[in-house]
Design an enzyme around this catalytic site. Structure first.
Site, PDB file in Angstrom:
ATOM      1  CE  LYS A   1     -30.582 -71.293  67.235  1.00 27.72           C
ATOM      2  NZ  LYS A   1     -30.681 -71.493  65.781  1.00 27.72           N
TER       3      LYS A   1
ATOM      4  CD  GLU B   1     -27.897 -73.561  62.664  1.00 25.89           C
ATOM      5  OE1 GLU B   1     -28.822 -73.230  63.458  1.00 25.89           O
ATOM      6  OE2 GLU B   1     -27.075 -74.468  62.901  1.00 25.89           O
TER       7      GLU B   1
ATOM      8  N   GLY C   1     -35.293 -80.547  68.700  1.00 27.71           N
ATOM      9  CA  GLY C   1     -34.069 -80.823  67.962  1.00 27.71           C
ATOM     10  C   GLY C   1     -33.494 -82.154  68.381  1.00 27.71           C
ATOM     11  CB  SER C   2     -30.178 -83.646  67.975  1.00 26.83           C
ATOM     12  OG  SER C   2     -29.330 -82.718  68.647  1.00 26.83           O
ATOM     13  CB  THR C   3     -31.283 -86.921  72.066  1.00 28.56           C
ATOM     14  OG1 THR C   3     -32.563 -87.380  71.625  1.00 28.56           O
ATOM     15  CG2 THR C   3     -31.087 -87.329  73.517  1.00 28.56           C
ATOM     16  CD  GLU C   4     -24.571 -83.988  69.607  1.00 24.89           C
ATOM     17  OE1 GLU C   4     -25.118 -84.496  68.581  1.00 24.89           O
ATOM     18  OE2 GLU C   4     -23.534 -83.310  69.565  1.00 24.89           O
TER      19      GLU C   4
ATOM     20  N   GLY D   1     -30.447 -81.249  73.053  1.00 25.08           N
ATOM     21  CA  GLY D   1     -31.422 -81.153  74.136  1.00 25.08           C
ATOM     22  C   GLY D   1     -30.756 -81.232  75.492  1.00 25.08           C
TER      23      GLY D   1
ATOM     24  CD  GLU E   1     -42.206 -82.501  71.870  1.00 24.70           C
ATOM     25  OE1 GLU E   1     -43.185 -82.214  72.573  1.00 24.70           O
ATOM     26  OE2 GLU E   1     -42.003 -83.643  71.422  1.00 24.70           O
TER      27      GLU E   1
ATOM     28  CB  CYS F   1     -39.014 -86.183  65.988  1.00 27.71           C
ATOM     29  SG  CYS F   1     -40.565 -85.308  65.858  1.00 27.71           S
TER      30      CYS F   1
ATOM     31  CD  GLN G   1     -29.019 -84.169  59.677  1.00 24.65           C
ATOM     32  OE1 GLN G   1     -29.568 -85.264  59.642  1.00 24.65           O
ATOM     33  NE2 GLN G   1     -28.464 -83.694  60.763  1.00 24.65           N
TER      34      GLN G   1
ATOM     35  CD  GLU H   1     -33.755 -88.887  65.435  1.00 22.91           C
ATOM     36  OE1 GLU H   1     -32.875 -88.188  65.964  1.00 22.91           O
ATOM     37  OE2 GLU H   1     -34.978 -88.635  65.518  1.00 22.91           O
TER      38      GLU H   1
END
Lengths: 512, 487
Positions: A204, A207, A257-260, A262, A280, A314, A361, A411
């Site tokens: 995926k 988007e 992607g983001s830690t959130e 993840g 990652e 990152c 962003q 970040e």
């Protein structure tokens, strides 16, 4: 057959880079559907979503919006392709590697098209897409193509009368959820080792940037990978992404992607079938400049390190620690660089910085910039959006930054360089390690002791000494702590896409 | 007809140039017994020139990245593949093997050798450890040795030459190769592709000639620190002696007296045709050929009947004949040597079941002076017989019965050689157990000659010293350096 750049005569390889490439004008976007079994499908729901050019804010096209039913269909295809006895499972390792080499050939053939698509969809400068993203894709594909016939288990002596050996087998159907900052490259980082080890994949893409992934689907079909080996379902995180994370027949998932998010992926894996997870995630990467550094080198590397890709890396050098003695000088030179950084149309060859990916962003970055001002950092340059220029933000430098400020802890993922001061090595080690992130770190010094001491002490998956963003297909990349789990690239990546089976055969002493 | 054709004149290839020589050797077409080629009879002077060229080319070649060298090897592979038919025809004519074998094995494997090492060179890593308590970082690097001396044999000429050249130059060395004087043509043809492939002058040098003249000059040269040799034991002894004063690194791939061990539960439908192949392929002139076939008593007569029947179908013909299974032996001298072994067996009271002295060999008129003989099966022969102990290296194999696993393992191990063994059984415990007990560098169970180039290849005991393969060849053609950084 691999193509090489330029002729080779008299034993001298052509070391010149390709001539300055040109983007494809009026590029028609051909691939906008869901890719399953080497065929293009409409979404089960009939829904589509738009993808935009962040530079012009115009809609590029509409893409089929995949959701759980489409993911289910893709997984079915991937499972069938993975069945014991299937064409993909029966293919010998060398041939598997050859398919990856051929895919690299086609990516190279269509390099300008892919770079154009990537720039349209993500806003990154075309020359960066061509020379960095696409170069990385080609090298990574070829590197893992070469590994295909070199995957080996071990024979293990035991203290018993048996033959004991390990088989390194593919894991099964692998899910890949990829980000918008290096859309094609991050996809190849997962696809290449997954396929090299004999897995099948359901992808995926983000988007915001689905187009290059879908184009790659067309190349996968053209090369002749068996149907179902690679499937691509564009869609959104909470729908298609979540369906992949919790699918009971997906054996492994790789997420960048983001830690959130993840955390959500890992949680979904636990709740569903304990699928293997590699992540990652984000970073708040320290860049440590010692007084004895080559200052010009350090300034340039730190600058590119934080501003490259519109700050959307990152690996961004988003905490620059500079030793007291050279602090003022470093700040002054960094500001010079930042002020000169050309921001503009990503298709213009002079542009170094394009727009941020989207409004969300953009807003987040400006919010953090404001927090810097409010919390007392000194704004050296930039600090706002480019007037009337959509999603473009001025290269921004803050000095006098302290550890408690938001810009030193969160970040930013934007063109903002926070510069902090330090007095001693022990102090900077503690401060560099004080966050929950741990992706990369950089050290600028000429001194051997400092270099190796810092390399050992820093809690980061990659430590660069006197360089920045030095990434190679051969070297593993990944995070300590909450910057991730597992490693991509290098031989280490194979571990993530391999299931180890120990086989023990008893050798009885009976003589028949 | 034969005498009117001009002779093929080979030349040495040194520093990227073809050079004539002061004297030449005759080279024969084994299928007709006629001289058709002249091979340079090189000596010390040619070796000196080659060393100078290889020495000069080393800094530049070794400084290139593995990726760059890999690209050159891949181009060479492509060029060779494009000329596959031409090389196959030449190899068949020079060596006596069938055109079919040259076309399907020799030349394709040569292409694969370049491609294989072009890829493997990109995936090696070396070691690294940390002693945090002592503030030390240790790591190893591997570096090319310099000039590698490569000596290749006449049975699989281009195949074994490229199996040495590829890893040597992939690792950054420059090479001086001496192919067998009996089969130098494809090596010389390979030189014609080097420049086009992008191999710089001096990286690959080929000096043709005999062992005693040019071979000895090469192995004794102080600036050639590494020698890779495939050939006979006496020559290996000579090489060891000559290179001893210089402490050279040696890789020696020698002969075999390879057993095929056939248990009662073997699948005979597969075993028989494969064992015919393993006995007689390439006229039996492969170091891996099975020349002692041990068959468990309960199936002995059945096996023997089927084996002899199948052997009689193994057609000896002109190498150009697409229906021939086997061509001519390499030389008159070798043919006589092989025939002598059959005579010895007969004199000892052994039975010759088919082939030499039993069946009639019919050949086209043009081949009657060629070095042909029929595939020959000997039985009723003692383990102590010379035919059961010495390498014959021809289309002659011995078949004897055995009772138990323990007994046959002992007998299989009772020769001075230990290169390859085949084991036929469908019992899972047995195949692994027997494989473990055989003193053999290679053990094939229920098959023969399936090569895994990633893994070590080589023999135990008098079959040689050292191993070749992805990792092993890389380690052989490089030196390891351990670096310690204290901070």
């Amino acid at each position: 057959m691999a193509t090489t750049n330029g002729a080779v005569e008299n034993g001298q390889p052509d070391r010149k880079p390709p001539a300055l490439p040109r983007p494809i004008r009026n590029l028609e976007v051909k691939f906008t559907k869901i890719f399953i079994n080497n065929e293009w499908h409409e979404s089960k729901s009939g829904k589509k979503f738009a993808t935009y050019n962040p530079s012009t804010l115009e809609k590029i096209c509409e893409v089929e919006e995949g959701d759980k039913p489409d993911v289910d269909k893709a997984v079915e295809a991937a499972q069938a392709a993975f069945q014991r006895g299937s064409p993909w499972r029966r293919l010998d390792a060398l041939s598997r590697g050859r398919l990856l080499h051929q895919l690299a050939d086609l990516v190279e053939r269509d390099r300008a098209v892919l770079a154009t698509l990537e720039t349209m969809d993500s806003g990154k400068p075309f020359l960066h897409a061509f020379f960095i993203d696409l170069e990385g894709c080609i090298k990574t594909l070829r590197y893992f193509a070469g590994w295909a016939d070199k995957i080996q288990g071990r024979t293990i002596p035991t203290d018993d009368n048996v033959v004991c050996f390990t088989r390194h087998e593919p894991v099964g159907v692998c899910g890949a959820i990829t980000p918008w900052n290096f859309p094609l490259l991050m996809l190849v980082w997962k696809l290449a080792p997954a396929l090299c080890c004999g897995n099948t994949v359901v992808v995926k893409p983000a988007e915001q940037t689905p187009l290059t992934a879908l184009y790659l689907g067309s190349l996968i079909k053209e090369v002749g990978f068996p149907p179902g080996v690679v499937n691509i379902v564009p869609g959104f995180g909470p729908t298609a992404g979540a369906a992949i994370s919790s699918h009971p027949q997906i054996s492994k998932i790789a997420f960048t992607g983001s830690t959130e998010v993840g955390k959500l992926v890992k949680e979904a894996s636990s709740q569903s079938n304990l699928k293997r997870v590699t992540l990652e995630l984000g970073g708040k990467n320290p860049c440590i400049v010692c007084a004895d550094a080559d200052l010009d080198l350090a300034v340039e590397c730190a600058h590119q390190g934080v501003f490259f890709n519109q700050g959307q890396c990152c690996t961004a050098a988003s905490r620059v620690f500079v030793e007291e003695q050279v602090y003022a000088d470093f700040v002054r030179r960094s500001v010079e660089y930042a002020k000169k950084r050309p921001v503009g149309d990503p298709f213009d060859v002079r542009t170094e910085q394009g727009p941020q990916i989207d409004q969300k962003q953009f807003n987040k970055i400006l919010d953090l910039i404001d927090s810097g001002k409010e919390e007392g950092a000194k704004l050296e340059c930039g600090g706002s959006a480019m007037e009337d220029r959509g999603l473009f933000i001025k290269p921004t430098v803050f000095s006098e930054v302290t550890d408690t400020m938001r810009i030193a802890r969160e970040e930013i993922f934007g063109p903002v360089q926070p510069i902090l001061k330090f007095k001693s090595i022990e102090e900077v080690i503690k401060r560099a390690n004080s966050l929950e992130y741990g992706l990369t770190a950089a050290v600028f010094t000429k001194n051997l002791d400092k270099a190796l001491k810092l390399a050992s002490a820093l809690e980061a998956g990659t430590v660069w000494i006197n360089c920045y963003n030095a990434l190679y297909a051969q070297a593993p990349f990944g995070g300590f702590k909450m910057s991730g789990n597992g490693r991509e690239l290098g031989e280490y990546a194979l571990t993530e896409y391999t299931e180890v089976k120990t086989v023990t055969i008893k050798l009885d002493d009976k003589n028949p | 007809m034969a005498g009117t054709r001009a002779l093929l004149m080979l030349e040495n290839f040194i520093d990227g140039k073809f050079l004539p020589c002061d004297s030449y050797l005759d080279s024969y077409d084994p299928s007709t017994g006629e001289v058709y080629c002249r091979v340079p009879d090189s000596g010390k002077a040619e070796v000196a020139a080659a060393v100078a060229a290889a020495r000069a080319a080393f800094p530049g070649w070794s400084a290139r990245s593995p990726q760059e060298r890999s690209q050159v090897l891949l181009r060479l592979a492509d060029l060779l593949e494009q000329s596959l038919e031409e090389f196959a025809v030449a190899e068949s004519r020079d060596q006596g093997k069938t055109i079919t074998l040259a076309r399907t094995m020799d030349i394709p494997r040569s292409v694969q050798n370049f491609r294989f090492f072009a890829s493997s060179i990109l995936h090696h890593t070396s070691q690294c450890t940390q002693m945090d308590h002592a503030g030390c970082l240790h790591y190893t690097v591997r570096e090319p040795v310099g000039i590698a001396g490569l000596i290749s044999p006449w049975n699989l000429p281009l195949y074994l030459l490229t199996w040495k050249i590829a890893p040597a130059i992939a690792a950054g060395n420059t090479v001086i190769a001496k192919p067998s004087e009996l089969t130098s043509v494809t090596a010389w043809m390979l030189c014609q592709l080097l420049q086009k492939a992008g191999v710089p002058p001096g990286v690959v040098n080929i000096v043709f000639g005999t062992g005693p003249r040019v071979g000895e000059a090469l192995v004794s040269h102080p600036e050639v620190p590494v020698i890779s040799f495939t050939g006979s034991q006496p020559t290996a002894e000579r090489i060891t002696q000559l290179s001893a004063p210089h402490c050279k690194k040696l890789s020696l791939e020698l002969g075999g007296k390879n057993p095929a061990i056939i248990f009662e539960d073997a699948n005979l439908e597969e075993c028989v045709p494969t064992t015919v192949r393993s006995s007689f392929a390439n006229q039996g002139e492969i170091c891996l050929c099975t020349s002692r076939i041990f068959v468990q008593k309960s199936i002995y007569s059945e096996f023997l009947k089927k084996f002899v029947e199948a052997t009689r179908m193994w057609k000896v013909g002109s190498p150009a004949d697409p229906s021939a299974s086997m061509g001519a032996l390499i030389s008159k001298a070798h043919l006589e040597k092989v025939r002598r072994y059959v005579k010895i067996a007969r004199a000892e009271g052994a039975r010759i079941l088919c082939g030499e002295g039993v069946d009639r060999l019919s050949l086209p008129p043009g081949n009657r002076a060629g070095y042909f003989m029929l595939p020959t099966v000997i039985t009723d022969i003692k383990d102590e017989s010379r035919c059961m102990k010495e390498e014959i290296f021809g289309p002659v194999t011995c078949v004897v019965p055995f009772d138990s696993e323990e007994e046959v393992v002992k007998r299989a191990n009772s020769v001075q050689y230990g290169l390859a063994a085949t084991v036929w059984s469908s019992n899972v415990g047995r195949v692994h157990r027997v494989a473990k007990k055989l003193q053999s560098g290679l053990v094939w169970t229920n098959c023969w000659l399936i090569r895994e180039l990633n893994l070590p290849f080589g023999g135990m005991k008098s079959s040689g010293v050292g191993r070749e393969g992805a990792k092993d060849s890389y380690e052989f053609f490089t030196e390891s350096k351990t670096i310690t950084i204290k901070h």
